[in-house]
Design a protein around this motif. Sequence first.
Motif, short mmCIF file in Angstrom:
data_model
loop_
_atom_site.label_atom_id
_atom_site.label_comp_id
_atom_site.label_asym_id
_atom_site.label_seq_id
_atom_site.Cartn_x
_atom_site.Cartn_y
_atom_site.Cartn_z
N PRO A 1 1.15 -10.50 15.35
CA PRO A 1 0.70 -9.27 16.00
C PRO A 1 -0.06 -8.37 15.03
CG PRO A 1 3.07 -9.16 15.57
CD PRO A 1 2.61 -10.53 15.18
N SER A 2 -0.69 -7.36 15.54
CA SER A 2 -1.43 -6.42 14.73
C SER A 2 -0.50 -5.78 13.71
CB SER A 2 -2.02 -5.35 15.67
OG SER A 2 -2.73 -4.43 14.92
N GLY A 3 -0.95 -5.70 12.47
CA GLY A 3 -0.14 -5.06 11.43
C GLY A 3 0.86 -5.98 10.76
N SER A 4 0.83 -7.28 11.08
CA SER A 4 1.85 -8.19 10.51
C SER A 4 1.46 -8.72 9.13
CB SER A 4 2.13 -9.35 11.47
OG SER A 4 0.94 -10.07 11.75
N GLY A 5 0.24 -8.43 8.67
CA GLY A 5 -0.13 -8.79 7.31
C GLY A 5 -1.13 -9.92 7.16
N LYS A 6 -1.62 -10.47 8.28
CA LYS A 6 -2.51 -11.64 8.23
C LYS A 6 -3.80 -11.34 7.47
CE LYS A 6 -3.21 -11.29 12.69
NZ LYS A 6 -2.58 -10.05 13.15
N THR A 7 -4.45 -10.24 7.85
CA THR A 7 -5.74 -9.91 7.23
C THR A 7 -5.58 -9.63 5.74
OG1 THR A 7 -6.58 -9.05 9.30
CG2 THR A 7 -7.69 -8.32 7.31
N THR A 8 -4.48 -8.99 5.39
CA THR A 8 -4.25 -8.70 3.97
C THR A 8 -4.11 -10.00 3.19
OG1 THR A 8 -3.21 -6.62 4.61
CG2 THR A 8 -2.83 -7.36 2.37
N ALA B 1 2.77 -4.64 3.06
CA ALA B 1 1.94 -5.35 4.03
C ALA B 1 2.23 -6.85 4.00
CB ALA B 1 0.47 -5.09 3.75
N PHE C 1 0.90 -1.16 0.00
CA PHE C 1 0.00 0.00 0.00
C PHE C 1 0.93 1.21 0.00
CE2 PHE C 1 -2.38 -3.27 2.32
CZ PHE C 1 -3.57 -3.30 1.59
P1 ATP Z 1 -4.71 -6.64 12.41
O1 ATP Z 1 -4.82 -7.85 13.29
O2 ATP Z 1 -4.53 -5.37 13.18
O3 ATP Z 1 -5.77 -6.56 11.36
P2 ATP Z 1 -2.93 -7.74 10.43
O4 ATP Z 1 -1.79 -8.59 10.82
O5 ATP Z 1 -4.11 -8.40 9.89
O6 ATP Z 1 -3.31 -6.79 11.64
P3 ATP Z 1 -3.01 -6.15 8.09
O7 ATP Z 1 -4.36 -5.61 8.40
O8 ATP Z 1 -2.89 -7.16 7.02
O9 ATP Z 1 -2.32 -6.72 9.39
O10 ATP Z 1 -2.06 -4.91 7.76
C1 ATP Z 1 -0.70 -5.06 7.36
C2 ATP Z 1 -0.11 -3.68 7.07
O11 ATP Z 1 -0.74 -3.12 5.93
C3 ATP Z 1 -0.32 -2.67 8.19
O12 ATP Z 1 0.83 -1.88 8.29
C4 ATP Z 1 -1.52 -1.89 7.73
O13 ATP Z 1 -1.48 -0.59 8.25
C5 ATP Z 1 -1.34 -1.88 6.22
N1 ATP Z 1 -2.62 -1.81 5.50
C6 ATP Z 1 -3.60 -2.75 5.50
N2 ATP Z 1 -4.63 -2.37 4.71
C7 ATP Z 1 -4.29 -1.17 4.21
C8 ATP Z 1 -4.95 -0.24 3.31
N3 ATP Z 1 -6.14 -0.50 2.78
N4 ATP Z 1 -4.30 0.92 3.02
C9 ATP Z 1 -3.08 1.17 3.53
N5 ATP Z 1 -2.42 0.35 4.37
C10 ATP Z 1 -3.00 -0.79 4.71
#
Ligand code: ATP
Length: 337
Positions: free
Chosen positions: A50-57, A31, A26
């Motif tokens: 952890p939060s922000g590690s990329g799992k949801t993406t 991500a 992004f």
């Molecule tokens: P969480 O448990 O908080 O959802 P996560 O491990 O699932 O965390 P992601 O949501 O995949 O992490 O995010 C990974 C990185 O990508 C983070 O730094 C987040 O800020 C960034 N990110 C995710 N979606 C977007 C977006 N639509 N635009 C910009 N940055 C994004």
Amino acid sequence: MAIGARDDESRRATPAIQLVRLRKSFGEVVAVDDIDLEIHEGEFFSLLGPSGSGKTTVLRMIAGFEPPTGGAVLLQGTDVSQLAPYDRDVNTVFQDYALFPHMSVLENIEYGLKVKKVGKAERRPNQLSGGQRQRIALARALVNHPKVLLLDEPLGALDLKLREEMQVELKNIQRDVGITFVFVTHDQGEALSMSNRIAVFNNGRIEQVGTTREIYDNPATAFVAGFVGISNVLTARRSRELLGVEEPHSVRPERLRIVHHEIADGEVSVVGVVSDVQYLGADCRVRAQLDDGTFMVASVPSDGLAGVAIGGPIRLAWPRFAAFPVANTDISKGGDQ
Ligand code: ATP
């Protein structure tokens, strides 16, 4: 007949999901950083980190809600990277239940059938408890038998007791229906209690993939050792002194014992000063500061604390084989949690 048998075998060998050098950025933020992963058919697989590690993406790219910047998503061996979400044999359950508040419970479940054009109607979701809502969201996602169910922290909004009940229920449902589940969570206990295998994420990369036992007993990196449960990481220097190997090692707190007399054959030990004792019911956690300023935590039965006092001396021992080498990754580079 032989051809059919071979077909069956090759289908079994094809992973349910394959991620090939999958990447998502992004703008400046990477991500998901070129990850490779195979998830087998019928597995309960967790993406933990952890939060922000990329799992949801990653989950969103499997579902088709997010186009990859690079690499590919394969479902049953077919590259689906360019397919729309509804053209993938995948359903998703979200943390916020993703129930449509204007529909009845039955309509919500039927919605799953309608979007797949399988067929063409009480209480509304806002009259239900969190657990009931999540059960309905699950039923809706399972009603048309997708090949894969993606679950994005589906229990995150529930209180602890309900969450634990739902964990057992989810695992049982997965076992019964035999569908591949991919479960996103930042809760290591949750991942350990339900999964067949886990991928531990850190900074858009996968640090380790393994069975729950492998991840817990033999963490591959210092990050995994620190993130999945509490672990003690011995520095390379201390590992050399104690184990004769100059490489960081991890040892779980429950492998440590308080030495009152002598250490046993095959054990190694350290001495320190008790800095904290935390009661957790049957067990307690004793934290000790060693002479080099580092800390070790021992998880010991609460009735075995004779002679232990905060500020007093302590000797901790563990079997040599309970210490595992870990790659020397920097724990401080975790997510933003
Ligand atoms: P969480 O448990 O908080 O959802 P996560 O491990 O699932 O965390 P992601 O949501 O995949 O992490 O995010 C990974 C990185 O990508 C983070 O730094 C987040 O800020 C960034 N990110 C995710 N979606 C977007 C977006 N639509 N635009 C910009 N940055 C994004």
